[in-house]
Design a protein around this motif. Structure first.
Motif, PDB file in Angstrom:
ATOM      1  N   VAL A   1       0.843  -1.192   0.000  1.00  0.00           N
ATOM      2  CA  VAL A   1       0.000   0.000   0.000  1.00  0.00           C
ATOM      3  C   VAL A   1       0.879   1.242   0.000  1.00  0.00           C
ATOM      4  CG1 VAL A   1      -1.877   1.247   1.139  1.00  0.00           C
ATOM      5  CG2 VAL A   1      -1.722  -1.234   1.370  1.00  0.00           C
ATOM      6  N   TYR A   2       0.600   2.167  -0.904  1.00  0.00           N
ATOM      7  CA  TYR A   2       1.267   3.466  -0.889  1.00  0.00           C
ATOM      8  C   TYR A   2       0.608   4.357   0.168  1.00  0.00           C
ATOM      9  CZ  TYR A   2       3.396   2.317  -5.434  1.00  0.00           C
ATOM     10  OH  TYR A   2       4.109   1.739  -6.442  1.00  0.00           O
ATOM     11  N   LEU A   3       1.426   5.137   0.864  1.00  0.00           N
ATOM     12  CA  LEU A   3       0.930   6.081   1.864  1.00  0.00           C
ATOM     13  C   LEU A   3       1.466   7.462   1.522  1.00  0.00           C
ATOM     14  CD1 LEU A   3      -0.428   6.851   4.576  1.00  0.00           C
ATOM     15  CD2 LEU A   3       1.716   6.193   5.705  1.00  0.00           C
ATOM     16  N   LEU A   4       0.580   8.357   1.077  1.00  0.00           N
ATOM     17  CA  LEU A   4       0.998   9.726   0.769  1.00  0.00           C
ATOM     18  C   LEU A   4       1.496  10.381   2.052  1.00  0.00           C
ATOM     19  CD1 LEU A   4       1.230  11.899  -1.409  1.00  0.00           C
ATOM     20  CD2 LEU A   4      -1.093  12.631  -0.793  1.00  0.00           C
ATOM     21  N   THR A   5       2.719  10.859   2.023  1.00  0.00           N
ATOM     22  CA  THR A   5       3.410  11.301   3.235  1.00  0.00           C
ATOM     23  C   THR A   5       4.105  12.638   3.001  1.00  0.00           C
ATOM     24  OG1 THR A   5       3.843   8.986   3.816  1.00  0.00           O
ATOM     25  CG2 THR A   5       5.140  10.663   4.971  1.00  0.00           C
ATOM     26  N   ALA A   6       3.911  13.552   3.946  1.00  0.00           N
ATOM     27  CA  ALA A   6       4.615  14.840   3.907  1.00  0.00           C
ATOM     28  C   ALA A   6       5.210  15.099   5.281  1.00  0.00           C
ATOM     29  CB  ALA A   6       3.660  15.968   3.524  1.00  0.00           C
ATOM     30  N   THR A   7       6.437  15.566   5.289  1.00  0.00           N
ATOM     31  CA  THR A   7       7.099  15.893   6.546  1.00  0.00           C
ATOM     32  C   THR A   7       7.943  17.146   6.347  1.00  0.00           C
ATOM     33  OG1 THR A   7       8.432  14.963   8.370  1.00  0.00           O
ATOM     34  CG2 THR A   7       9.159  14.486   6.109  1.00  0.00           C
ATOM     35  N   GLY A   8       8.312  17.763   7.439  1.00  0.00           N
ATOM     36  CA  GLY A   8       9.124  18.967   7.350  1.00  0.00           C
ATOM     37  C   GLY A   8       8.288  20.216   7.127  1.00  0.00           C
ATOM     38  N   PRO A   9       8.926  21.331   6.801  1.00  0.00           N
ATOM     39  CA  PRO A   9       8.233  22.608   6.627  1.00  0.00           C
ATOM     40  C   PRO A   9       7.128  22.526   5.572  1.00  0.00           C
ATOM     41  CG  PRO A   9      10.608  22.950   6.707  1.00  0.00           C
ATOM     42  CD  PRO A   9      10.389  21.476   6.620  1.00  0.00           C
ATOM     43  N   GLY A  10       5.951  23.050   5.919  1.00  0.00           N
ATOM     44  CA  GLY A  10       4.834  23.086   4.976  1.00  0.00           C
ATOM     45  C   GLY A  10       4.188  21.748   4.717  1.00  0.00           C
ATOM     46  N   ALA A  11       4.434  20.753   5.587  1.00  0.00           N
ATOM     47  CA  ALA A  11       3.935  19.399   5.333  1.00  0.00           C
ATOM     48  C   ALA A  11       2.417  19.351   5.222  1.00  0.00           C
ATOM     49  CB  ALA A  11       4.416  18.453   6.428  1.00  0.00           C
ATOM     50  N   ASP A  12       1.720  19.979   6.143  1.00  0.00           N
ATOM     51  CA  ASP A  12       0.253  19.927   6.130  1.00  0.00           C
ATOM     52  C   ASP A  12      -0.308  20.513   4.834  1.00  0.00           C
ATOM     53  OD1 ASP A  12      -0.398  18.774   8.745  1.00  0.00           O
ATOM     54  OD2 ASP A  12       0.519  20.574   9.566  1.00  0.00           O
ATOM     55  N   GLU A  13       0.239  21.632   4.436  1.00  0.00           N
ATOM     56  CA  GLU A  13      -0.255  22.288   3.217  1.00  0.00           C
ATOM     57  C   GLU A  13       0.044  21.461   1.982  1.00  0.00           C
ATOM     58  OE1 GLU A  13       0.190  26.539   0.820  1.00  0.00           O
ATOM     59  OE2 GLU A  13       1.296  26.197   2.690  1.00  0.00           O
ATOM     60  N   ARG A  14       1.249  20.884   1.908  1.00  0.00           N
ATOM     61  CA  ARG A  14       1.605  20.072   0.745  1.00  0.00           C
ATOM     62  C   ARG A  14       0.721  18.840   0.640  1.00  0.00           C
ATOM     63  NH1 ARG A  14       6.333  17.835   1.172  1.00  0.00           N
ATOM     64  NH2 ARG A  14       7.072  18.682   3.153  1.00  0.00           N
TER      65      ARG A  14
ATOM     66  N   GLU B   1      -5.877  15.458  -6.367  1.00  0.00           N
ATOM     67  CA  GLU B   1      -6.228  14.097  -6.763  1.00  0.00           C
ATOM     68  C   GLU B   1      -7.722  13.812  -6.615  1.00  0.00           C
ATOM     69  OE1 GLU B   1      -4.323  11.733  -8.155  1.00  0.00           O
ATOM     70  OE2 GLU B   1      -2.686  13.192  -8.243  1.00  0.00           O
ATOM     71  N   GLY B   2      -8.471  14.778  -6.116  1.00  0.00           N
ATOM     72  CA  GLY B   2      -9.911  14.610  -5.969  1.00  0.00           C
ATOM     73  C   GLY B   2     -10.333  13.783  -4.782  1.00  0.00           C
ATOM     74  N   VAL B   3      -9.436  13.641  -3.781  1.00  0.00           N
ATOM     75  CA  VAL B   3      -9.758  12.829  -2.603  1.00  0.00           C
ATOM     76  C   VAL B   3      -9.577  13.635  -1.324  1.00  0.00           C
ATOM     77  CG1 VAL B   3      -9.304  10.593  -3.677  1.00  0.00           C
ATOM     78  CG2 VAL B   3      -7.403  11.879  -2.659  1.00  0.00           C
ATOM     79  N   GLY B   4      -9.723  14.944  -1.436  1.00  0.00           N
ATOM     80  CA  GLY B   4      -9.500  15.803  -0.283  1.00  0.00           C
ATOM     81  C   GLY B   4     -10.472  15.576   0.855  1.00  0.00           C
ATOM     82  N   ASP B   5     -11.630  15.006   0.558  1.00  0.00           N
ATOM     83  CA  ASP B   5     -12.647  14.787   1.588  1.00  0.00           C
ATOM     84  C   ASP B   5     -12.650  13.366   2.148  1.00  0.00           C
ATOM     85  OD1 ASP B   5     -13.553  17.409   1.298  1.00  0.00           O
ATOM     86  OD2 ASP B   5     -14.957  16.855  -0.288  1.00  0.00           O
ATOM     87  N   VAL B   6     -11.740  12.513   1.668  1.00  0.00           N
ATOM     88  CA  VAL B   6     -11.690  11.130   2.151  1.00  0.00           C
ATOM     89  C   VAL B   6     -10.971  11.091   3.494  1.00  0.00           C
ATOM     90  CG1 VAL B   6     -10.865   8.793   1.677  1.00  0.00           C
ATOM     91  CG2 VAL B   6     -11.679  10.243  -0.204  1.00  0.00           C
ATOM     92  N   PRO B   7     -11.612  10.572   4.538  1.00  0.00           N
ATOM     93  CA  PRO B   7     -10.953  10.536   5.850  1.00  0.00           C
ATOM     94  C   PRO B   7      -9.831   9.503   5.905  1.00  0.00           C
ATOM     95  CG  PRO B   7     -13.080   9.427   5.953  1.00  0.00           C
ATOM     96  CD  PRO B   7     -12.990  10.052   4.590  1.00  0.00           C
ATOM     97  N   ASP B   8      -8.885   9.743   6.815  1.00  0.00           N
ATOM     98  CA  ASP B   8      -7.793   8.797   7.092  1.00  0.00           C
ATOM     99  C   ASP B   8      -6.918   8.527   5.880  1.00  0.00           C
ATOM    100  OD1 ASP B   8      -8.680   8.458   9.761  1.00  0.00           O
ATOM    101  OD2 ASP B   8     -10.128   6.952   9.096  1.00  0.00           O
ATOM    102  N   LEU B   9      -6.765   9.541   5.034  1.00  0.00           N
ATOM    103  CA  LEU B   9      -5.974   9.365   3.831  1.00  0.00           C
ATOM    104  C   LEU B   9      -4.727  10.248   3.912  1.00  0.00           C
ATOM    105  CD1 LEU B   9      -6.527   7.586   1.377  1.00  0.00           C
ATOM    106  CD2 LEU B   9      -7.424   9.596   0.199  1.00  0.00           C
ATOM    107  N   GLY B  10      -3.558   9.628   3.795  1.00  0.00           N
ATOM    108  CA  GLY B  10      -2.305  10.370   3.859  1.00  0.00           C
ATOM    109  C   GLY B  10      -1.954  10.773   5.273  1.00  0.00           C
ATOM    110  N   VAL B  11      -0.721  11.265   5.425  1.00  0.00           N
ATOM    111  CA  VAL B  11      -0.251  11.672   6.750  1.00  0.00           C
ATOM    112  C   VAL B  11       0.765  12.794   6.586  1.00  0.00           C
ATOM    113  CG1 VAL B  11       1.562   9.890   6.762  1.00  0.00           C
ATOM    114  CG2 VAL B  11       0.777  10.892   8.922  1.00  0.00           C
ATOM    115  N   ALA B  12       0.681  13.779   7.480  1.00  0.00           N
ATOM    116  CA  ALA B  12       1.657  14.868   7.525  1.00  0.00           C
ATOM    117  C   ALA B  12       2.154  14.999   8.949  1.00  0.00           C
ATOM    118  CB  ALA B  12       1.024  16.188   7.062  1.00  0.00           C
ATOM    119  N   GLY B  13       3.470  15.185   9.098  1.00  0.00           N
ATOM    120  CA  GLY B  13       4.003  15.362  10.437  1.00  0.00           C
ATOM    121  C   GLY B  13       5.359  14.722  10.618  1.00  0.00           C
ATOM    122  N   ASP B  14       5.680  14.455  11.874  1.00  0.00           N
ATOM    123  CA  ASP B  14       6.991  13.895  12.208  1.00  0.00           C
ATOM    124  C   ASP B  14       6.959  12.374  12.122  1.00  0.00           C
ATOM    125  OD1 ASP B  14       5.540  13.090  14.425  1.00  0.00           O
ATOM    126  OD2 ASP B  14       6.598  14.411  15.838  1.00  0.00           O
ATOM    127  N   ALA B  15       8.064  11.754  12.534  1.00  0.00           N
ATOM    128  CA  ALA B  15       8.185  10.303  12.420  1.00  0.00           C
ATOM    129  C   ALA B  15       7.120   9.569  13.227  1.00  0.00           C
ATOM    130  CB  ALA B  15       9.580   9.866  12.855  1.00  0.00           C
TER     131      ALA B  15
END
Length: 291
Positions: free
Chosen positions: A210-223, A231-245
Protein backbone atom coordinates in the motif's frame (compact mmCIF):
# COMPACT_ATOMS: atom_id res chain seq x y z
CA UNK A 1 6.83 -7.53 10.46
CA UNK A 2 5.57 -4.73 8.22
CA UNK A 3 7.84 -3.89 5.32
CA UNK A 4 8.64 -0.24 4.68
CA UNK A 5 9.82 1.62 1.61
CA UNK A 6 9.64 4.89 -0.28
CA UNK A 7 8.82 6.07 -3.79
CA UNK A 8 11.10 7.86 -6.22
CA UNK A 9 8.40 9.80 -8.04
CA UNK A 10 8.76 10.39 -11.79
CA UNK A 11 8.08 14.09 -11.30
CA UNK A 12 11.81 14.11 -10.56
CA UNK A 13 14.17 14.11 -13.53
CA UNK A 14 15.69 10.68 -14.27
CA UNK A 15 19.18 11.91 -13.48
CA UNK A 16 18.09 12.42 -9.85
CA UNK A 17 17.54 8.69 -9.37
CA UNK A 18 21.17 7.72 -8.83
CA UNK A 19 21.63 9.87 -5.74
CA UNK A 20 18.29 8.81 -4.23
CA UNK A 21 18.94 5.12 -4.88
CA UNK A 22 22.40 5.27 -3.32
CA UNK A 23 21.05 6.98 -0.22
CA UNK A 24 18.33 4.32 0.04
CA UNK A 25 20.99 1.63 -0.09
CA UNK A 26 23.28 3.35 2.42
CA UNK A 27 20.62 4.01 5.07
CA UNK A 28 19.09 0.54 4.94
CA UNK A 29 15.76 1.29 3.30
CA UNK A 30 14.05 -2.00 2.48
CA UNK A 31 12.37 -1.09 -0.80
CA UNK A 32 12.62 1.79 -3.29
CA UNK A 33 9.67 1.94 -5.67
CA UNK A 34 9.51 3.49 -9.14
CA UNK A 35 6.57 4.32 -11.39
CA UNK A 36 6.08 3.96 -15.12
CA UNK A 37 3.85 7.01 -15.48
CA UNK A 38 3.11 8.28 -18.97
CA UNK A 39 4.94 10.11 -20.27
CA UNK A 40 7.71 10.47 -17.77
CA UNK A 41 10.09 7.55 -17.13
CA UNK A 42 10.31 3.92 -18.16
CA UNK A 43 9.87 1.39 -15.38
CA UNK A 44 12.30 -1.31 -16.51
CA UNK A 45 15.07 1.10 -17.53
CA UNK A 46 14.95 3.00 -14.23
CA UNK A 47 14.75 -0.24 -12.22
CA UNK A 48 17.78 -1.68 -14.00
CA UNK A 49 19.77 1.46 -13.33
CA UNK A 50 18.74 1.65 -9.67
CA UNK A 51 19.61 -2.01 -9.13
CA UNK A 52 23.01 -1.57 -10.79
CA UNK A 53 23.83 1.47 -8.65
CA UNK A 54 23.00 -0.33 -5.39
CA UNK A 55 23.89 -3.50 -3.51
CA UNK A 56 21.00 -4.48 -1.23
CA UNK A 57 17.84 -2.38 -1.50
CA UNK A 58 14.94 -4.04 -3.29
CA UNK A 59 13.63 -2.04 -6.24
CA UNK A 60 9.96 -2.20 -7.12
CA UNK A 61 8.11 -1.02 -10.21
CA UNK A 62 4.49 -0.24 -9.65
CA UNK A 63 3.13 -0.46 -12.17
CA UNK A 64 3.92 -1.61 -15.70
CA UNK A 65 0.76 -0.89 -17.79
CA UNK A 66 -0.09 -4.11 -19.62
CA UNK A 67 -1.72 -2.41 -22.64
CA UNK A 68 1.70 -0.97 -23.52
CA UNK A 69 3.56 -4.29 -23.36
CA UNK A 70 3.56 -7.61 -25.15
CA UNK A 71 3.68 -10.19 -22.37
CA UNK A 72 6.71 -11.91 -23.88
CA UNK A 73 8.68 -8.65 -23.66
CA UNK A 74 7.52 -8.12 -20.08
CA UNK A 75 8.66 -11.65 -19.22
CA UNK A 76 12.04 -11.24 -20.94
CA UNK A 77 12.77 -7.98 -19.14
CA UNK A 78 11.55 -9.24 -15.78
CA UNK A 79 13.55 -12.45 -16.06
CA UNK A 80 16.68 -10.50 -16.99
CA UNK A 81 16.38 -8.33 -13.87
CA UNK A 82 15.74 -11.36 -11.67
CA UNK A 83 18.77 -13.19 -13.09
CA UNK A 84 21.11 -10.22 -12.75
CA UNK A 85 19.84 -9.08 -9.35
CA UNK A 86 18.37 -12.16 -7.61
CA UNK A 87 15.83 -11.38 -4.92
CA UNK A 88 15.97 -7.62 -5.43
CA UNK A 89 13.51 -6.82 -8.24
CA UNK A 90 9.78 -6.48 -7.52
CA UNK A 91 7.51 -5.99 -10.51
CA UNK A 92 3.83 -5.15 -10.62
CA UNK A 93 1.53 -4.91 -13.63
CA UNK A 94 -1.80 -3.19 -14.00
CA UNK A 95 -4.44 -1.70 -16.27
CA UNK A 96 -2.66 1.63 -16.69
CA UNK A 97 -4.45 4.97 -16.62
CA UNK A 98 -7.10 4.59 -19.29
CA UNK A 99 -6.80 8.16 -20.61
CA UNK A 100 -3.08 7.62 -21.12
CA UNK A 101 -3.70 4.28 -22.80
CA UNK A 102 -6.11 6.04 -25.15
CA UNK A 103 -3.51 8.68 -25.99
CA UNK A 104 -1.15 6.03 -27.37
CA UNK A 105 -3.79 3.93 -29.09
CA UNK A 106 -3.48 1.05 -26.62
CA UNK A 107 -6.76 1.27 -24.71
CA UNK A 108 -8.32 -2.18 -24.36
CA UNK A 109 -12.05 -2.73 -24.69
CA UNK A 110 -11.88 -5.08 -21.69
CA UNK A 111 -9.00 -4.10 -19.37
CA UNK A 112 -9.91 -6.89 -16.95
CA UNK A 113 -9.65 -9.58 -19.64
CA UNK A 114 -6.31 -8.20 -20.78
CA UNK A 115 -4.90 -8.12 -17.25
CA UNK A 116 -6.09 -11.67 -16.55
CA UNK A 117 -4.51 -13.03 -19.73
CA UNK A 118 -1.29 -11.09 -19.13
CA UNK A 119 -0.95 -12.28 -15.52
CA UNK A 120 -1.55 -15.94 -16.35
CA UNK A 121 0.93 -15.93 -19.23
CA UNK A 122 3.54 -13.85 -17.39
CA UNK A 123 3.58 -16.06 -14.31
CA UNK A 124 3.82 -19.16 -16.48
CA UNK A 125 6.72 -17.79 -18.53
CA UNK A 126 8.61 -16.64 -15.45
CA UNK A 127 7.99 -20.07 -13.96
CA UNK A 128 9.90 -21.65 -16.84
CA UNK A 129 6.87 -23.01 -18.69
CA UNK A 130 6.45 -23.24 -22.44
CA UNK A 131 3.27 -21.39 -23.29
CA UNK A 132 0.79 -21.55 -26.13
CA UNK A 133 -2.36 -19.52 -25.69
CA UNK A 134 -4.93 -17.85 -27.92
CA UNK A 135 -6.72 -15.32 -25.78
CA UNK A 136 -8.61 -12.21 -26.70
CA UNK A 137 -5.47 -10.10 -26.26
CA UNK A 138 -2.57 -12.40 -25.36
CA UNK A 139 -1.50 -14.85 -28.05
CA UNK A 140 1.63 -16.96 -27.74
CA UNK A 141 2.75 -19.86 -29.90
CA UNK A 142 5.19 -22.24 -28.23
CA UNK A 143 6.98 -19.50 -26.27
CA UNK A 144 9.46 -20.18 -23.47
CA UNK A 145 12.23 -18.10 -21.95
CA UNK A 146 15.79 -19.27 -22.50
CA UNK A 147 16.80 -17.59 -19.23
CA UNK A 148 13.89 -17.79 -16.77
CA UNK A 149 14.53 -16.76 -13.15
CA UNK A 150 16.46 -19.36 -11.19
CA UNK A 151 14.03 -19.17 -8.30
CA UNK A 152 10.31 -18.48 -7.92
CA UNK A 153 9.48 -14.78 -8.23
CA UNK A 154 6.37 -12.83 -7.31
CA UNK A 155 4.25 -10.98 -9.83
CA UNK A 156 2.11 -8.25 -8.29
CA UNK A 157 -1.02 -6.66 -9.75
CA UNK A 158 -2.30 -3.17 -9.23
CA UNK A 159 -6.00 -3.10 -8.45
CA UNK A 160 -8.71 -0.78 -7.15
CA UNK A 161 -12.16 -2.01 -8.17
CA UNK A 162 -13.84 -5.16 -6.83
CA UNK A 163 -13.37 -7.25 -9.95
CA UNK A 164 -9.71 -6.29 -10.30
CA UNK A 165 -9.07 -7.06 -6.62
CA UNK A 166 -10.66 -10.49 -6.94
CA UNK A 167 -8.58 -11.08 -10.07
CA UNK A 168 -5.41 -10.11 -8.20
CA UNK A 169 -6.19 -12.73 -5.57
CA UNK A 170 -6.89 -15.31 -8.23
CA UNK A 171 -4.04 -14.71 -10.67
CA UNK A 172 -1.28 -12.65 -9.01
CA UNK A 173 1.14 -13.23 -6.14
CA UNK A 174 0.46 -9.89 -4.51
CA UNK A 175 -1.51 -6.68 -4.87
CA UNK A 176 -0.48 -3.02 -5.05
CA UNK A 177 -2.97 -0.49 -3.66
CA UNK A 178 -2.80 3.23 -4.43
CA UNK A 179 -2.33 6.04 -1.94
CA UNK A 180 -6.06 6.68 -2.25
CA UNK A 181 -6.67 3.62 -0.06
CA UNK A 182 -7.41 4.37 3.62
CA UNK A 183 -7.28 1.62 6.28
CA UNK A 184 -10.93 0.69 5.73
CA UNK A 185 -10.15 0.39 2.03
CA UNK A 186 -7.29 -2.00 2.80
CA UNK A 187 -9.66 -4.20 4.83
CA UNK A 188 -12.15 -4.23 1.98
CA UNK A 189 -9.40 -5.02 -0.52
CA UNK A 190 -8.15 -7.91 1.60
CA UNK A 191 -11.65 -9.43 1.68
CA UNK A 192 -12.01 -9.20 -2.08
CA UNK A 193 -8.50 -10.54 -2.69
CA UNK A 194 -9.24 -13.48 -0.41
CA UNK A 195 -12.45 -14.17 -2.33
CA UNK A 196 -10.37 -14.46 -5.49
CA UNK A 197 -7.82 -16.68 -3.80
CA UNK A 198 -10.54 -18.98 -2.49
CA UNK A 199 -12.20 -19.20 -5.91
CA UNK A 200 -8.88 -20.22 -7.45
CA UNK A 201 -8.01 -22.64 -4.64
CA UNK A 202 -4.88 -20.69 -3.71
CA UNK A 203 -3.51 -20.90 -0.18
CA UNK A 204 0.00 -19.44 -0.48
CA UNK A 205 0.86 -16.05 0.98
CA UNK A 206 -0.36 -13.00 -0.92
CA UNK A 207 1.52 -9.76 -0.26
CA UNK A 208 -0.44 -6.51 -0.10
CA UNK A 209 1.59 -3.35 -0.81
CA UNK A 210 0.00 0.00 0.00
CA UNK A 211 1.27 3.47 -0.89
CA UNK A 212 0.93 6.08 1.86
CA UNK A 213 1.00 9.73 0.77
CA UNK A 214 3.41 11.30 3.24
CA UNK A 215 4.61 14.84 3.91
CA UNK A 216 7.10 15.89 6.55
CA UNK A 217 9.12 18.97 7.35
CA UNK A 218 8.23 22.61 6.63
CA UNK A 219 4.83 23.09 4.98
CA UNK A 220 3.93 19.40 5.33
CA UNK A 221 0.25 19.93 6.13
CA UNK A 222 -0.25 22.29 3.22
CA UNK A 223 1.60 20.07 0.74
CA UNK A 224 -0.41 17.03 1.77
CA UNK A 225 -3.72 18.90 1.60
CA UNK A 226 -2.94 20.38 -1.80
CA UNK A 227 -2.07 17.00 -3.30
CA UNK A 228 -5.15 15.27 -1.89
CA UNK A 229 -7.35 18.01 -3.30
CA UNK A 230 -5.59 17.85 -6.67
CA UNK A 231 -6.23 14.10 -6.76
CA UNK A 232 -9.91 14.61 -5.97
CA UNK A 233 -9.76 12.83 -2.60
CA UNK A 234 -9.50 15.80 -0.28
CA UNK A 235 -12.65 14.79 1.59
CA UNK A 236 -11.69 11.13 2.15
CA UNK A 237 -10.95 10.54 5.85
CA UNK A 238 -7.79 8.80 7.09
CA UNK A 239 -5.97 9.37 3.83
CA UNK A 240 -2.30 10.37 3.86
CA UNK A 241 -0.25 11.67 6.75
CA UNK A 242 1.66 14.87 7.52
CA UNK A 243 4.00 15.36 10.44
CA UNK A 244 6.99 13.90 12.21
CA UNK A 245 8.18 10.30 12.42
CA UNK A 246 5.73 9.45 15.21
CA UNK A 247 2.78 10.59 13.10
CA UNK A 248 3.97 8.72 10.03
CA UNK A 249 4.72 5.53 11.97
CA UNK A 250 1.21 5.67 13.44
CA UNK A 251 -0.30 5.84 9.95
CA UNK A 252 1.89 2.93 8.82
CA UNK A 253 0.73 0.85 11.78
CA UNK A 254 -2.93 1.59 11.00
CA UNK A 255 -2.47 0.32 7.45
CA UNK A 256 -0.62 -2.76 8.71
CA UNK A 257 -3.40 -3.52 11.19
CA UNK A 258 -5.87 -3.27 8.30
CA UNK A 259 -3.98 -5.89 6.29
CA UNK A 260 -1.01 -4.24 4.56
CA UNK A 261 2.16 -6.32 4.48
CA UNK A 262 4.30 -3.52 3.07
CA UNK A 263 3.75 0.23 3.28
CA UNK A 264 5.55 2.46 0.78
CA UNK A 265 5.83 6.11 1.77
CA UNK A 266 4.88 8.25 -1.20
CA UNK A 267 6.22 11.81 -1.01
CA UNK A 268 4.19 14.64 -2.44
CA UNK A 269 4.99 15.60 -5.99
CA UNK A 270 6.67 18.76 -4.75
CA UNK A 271 8.79 17.09 -2.04
CA UNK A 272 11.75 19.49 -1.66
CA UNK A 273 14.33 16.94 -0.45
CA UNK A 274 13.96 13.44 -1.98
CA UNK A 275 17.21 12.15 -0.46
CA UNK A 276 16.17 13.52 2.94
CA UNK A 277 12.77 11.85 2.59
CA UNK A 278 14.44 8.47 2.08
CA UNK A 279 16.65 9.04 5.13
CA UNK A 280 13.60 10.04 7.15
CA UNK A 281 11.80 6.82 6.18
CA UNK A 282 14.72 4.53 7.01
CA UNK A 283 16.29 6.24 10.01
CA UNK A 284 13.33 7.83 11.80
CA UNK A 285 10.13 6.02 10.79
CA UNK A 286 11.43 2.45 10.50
CA UNK A 287 12.59 2.12 14.15
CA UNK A 288 9.16 3.23 15.35
CA UNK A 289 7.35 0.77 13.11
CA UNK A 290 9.32 -2.22 14.41
CA UNK A 291 9.33 -1.03 18.04
Amino acid sequence: MTGLGAVFRPQLAPERLRAVARVADEVGLEELWLWEDCFREGGISTAAAALAWTERVRVGVGLLPVPLRNVAVTAMEAATLHRMFPGRAVLGVGHGVQDWMGQVGARAESPLTLLREHLVALRALLGGERVTTKGRYVRLDDVALDWPPEQAVEVLAGATGPRSLRLAGEAADGTVLTASTPPDGVRRARRLIDEGRAAAGRSEAHRVVVYLLTATGPGADERLRDELVAEGVGDVPDLGVAGDAEAVAGAVRRLAEAGADTVILQPTGDEPDPEGFVRFAAEQVRPLVVA
